[in-house]
Write an enzyme that holds these catalytic residues in place. Sequence first.
Site, PDB file in Angstrom:
ATOM      1  N   GLY A  17     -22.425  -6.127 -13.099  1.00  0.00           N
ATOM      2  CA  GLY A  17     -23.140  -5.011 -12.042  1.00  0.00           C
ATOM      3  C   GLY A  17     -24.568  -5.136 -11.633  1.00  0.00           C
ATOM      4  N   ILE A  18     -25.260  -4.078 -11.678  1.00  0.00           N
ATOM      5  CA  ILE A  18     -26.458  -4.096 -10.970  1.00  0.00           C
ATOM      6  C   ILE A  18     -27.617  -5.137 -11.733  1.00  0.00           C
ATOM      7  CG2 ILE A  18     -28.792  -2.612 -10.710  1.00  0.00           C
ATOM      8  CD1 ILE A  18     -26.835  -0.316 -10.225  1.00  0.00           C
ATOM      9  N   ARG A  38     -25.977  -7.220 -24.624  1.00  0.00           N
ATOM     10  CA  ARG A  38     -25.379  -7.188 -25.846  1.00  0.00           C
ATOM     11  C   ARG A  38     -24.072  -7.907 -26.006  1.00  0.00           C
ATOM     12  NH1 ARG A  38     -24.310  -0.822 -27.176  1.00  0.00           N
ATOM     13  NH2 ARG A  38     -22.780  -0.302 -25.609  1.00  0.00           N
ATOM     14  N   ASP A  58     -29.325  -6.057 -28.102  1.00  0.00           N
ATOM     15  CA  ASP A  58     -29.005  -4.486 -28.033  1.00  0.00           C
ATOM     16  C   ASP A  58     -30.281  -3.819 -27.793  1.00  0.00           C
ATOM     17  OD1 ASP A  58     -28.305  -2.046 -28.785  1.00  0.00           O
ATOM     18  OD2 ASP A  58     -26.779  -2.578 -30.127  1.00  0.00           O
ATOM     19  N   TYR A 152     -25.736  11.863 -20.201  1.00  0.00           N
ATOM     20  CA  TYR A 152     -26.324  10.881 -19.354  1.00  0.00           C
ATOM     21  C   TYR A 152     -27.206  11.359 -18.451  1.00  0.00           C
ATOM     22  CZ  TYR A 152     -25.779   7.555 -15.494  1.00  0.00           C
ATOM     23  OH  TYR A 152     -25.969   6.419 -14.724  1.00  0.00           O
ATOM     24  N   LYS A 156     -31.075   9.932 -18.244  1.00  0.00           N
ATOM     25  CA  LYS A 156     -31.555   9.489 -16.931  1.00  0.00           C
ATOM     26  C   LYS A 156     -32.927  10.126 -16.329  1.00  0.00           C
ATOM     27  CE  LYS A 156     -28.869   5.629 -16.480  1.00  0.00           C
ATOM     28  NZ  LYS A 156     -29.571   4.493 -16.529  1.00  0.00           N
ATOM     29  N   THR A 189     -19.812  -0.943  -9.134  1.00  0.00           N
ATOM     30  CA  THR A 189     -19.782  -1.784 -10.196  1.00  0.00           C
ATOM     31  C   THR A 189     -18.618  -1.572 -10.996  1.00  0.00           C
ATOM     32  OG1 THR A 189     -21.035  -0.119 -11.523  1.00  0.00           O
ATOM     33  CG2 THR A 189     -22.565  -1.487 -10.258  1.00  0.00           C
ATOM     34  N   PRO A 190     -18.464  -2.288 -12.085  1.00  0.00           N
ATOM     35  CA  PRO A 190     -17.419  -2.343 -12.789  1.00  0.00           C
ATOM     36  C   PRO A 190     -17.282  -0.865 -13.541  1.00  0.00           C
ATOM     37  CG  PRO A 190     -18.408  -4.379 -13.448  1.00  0.00           C
ATOM     38  CD  PRO A 190     -19.190  -3.549 -12.364  1.00  0.00           C
TER      39      PRO A 190
END
Length: 259
Positions: A17-18, A38, A58, A152, A156, A189-190
């Site tokens: 991804g990013i 990780r 991690d 989330y 953020k 992204t995934p």
Amino acid sequence: MRKLNNKTCVVTGAARGIGRAIAARFHEEGARVVATDRDEAAGAATAAEIGCEFERLDIGEERDWQRLAECVPTADIVVNNAGVTGFEQGTVPHDPEHASLDDWRAVHRINLDGTFLGCRYAIGAMKARGTGSIINISSRSGMVGIPLAAAYASSKAAIRNHSKTVALYCAQQGWQIRCNSIHPAAVLTPMWEPMLGMGPDREQRMAALVADTPLKRFGMPEEVAAVALMLAGDEAAYVTGAELTIDGGLLAGSAASPG
């Protein structure tokens, strides 16, 4: 002249991804890139493809950061990108009424605690020279409420605020260590694949998910990497405590469709 020659860069969550796009772009620009993740197998494979180094990390584990500090004691650029949504193991309640405390804490442990530890590592790796760039990947979700992804959004939003605190602290110490946050919205992204699928209605699903975005498309990881490169480079030496949105105009308001 490549923009990051002779700079050491640490990128978390670089397996895909990013994070992968940022690691690849920084490597292209001449940096020594230490990709971390990780997921050791995926991270090592990605690093081999890019041609950079890999360290397992991690981000929610303090001892992992301590080990990284021993392996990479100095850095010029640290990108705190790794994060989770809370839905990695399937659909669970993440709204304010039904989310469990354990699920709430699990998201904050990675996203917020991991970014705190990453910023702390970065300061330690940069302060001897008194210069550097810390780039925290937040989200458009950190700037608005997300009813079904409360943890989330909260994590953020905290990253957004902590980035400013780090920027002010470093300036207060007299260091030229900058800290900024990037806020992507729908970037392909995934993470999105379970929602999009590979069926005949994939394009229709994609269009529905970005219907409210003025540019009517997903962003690409490489577009986030381009903004990260700008913040990482010496040309942005006067940019600190800033937040940059990459959202196709979503937070600007609404755009009338062409007639």
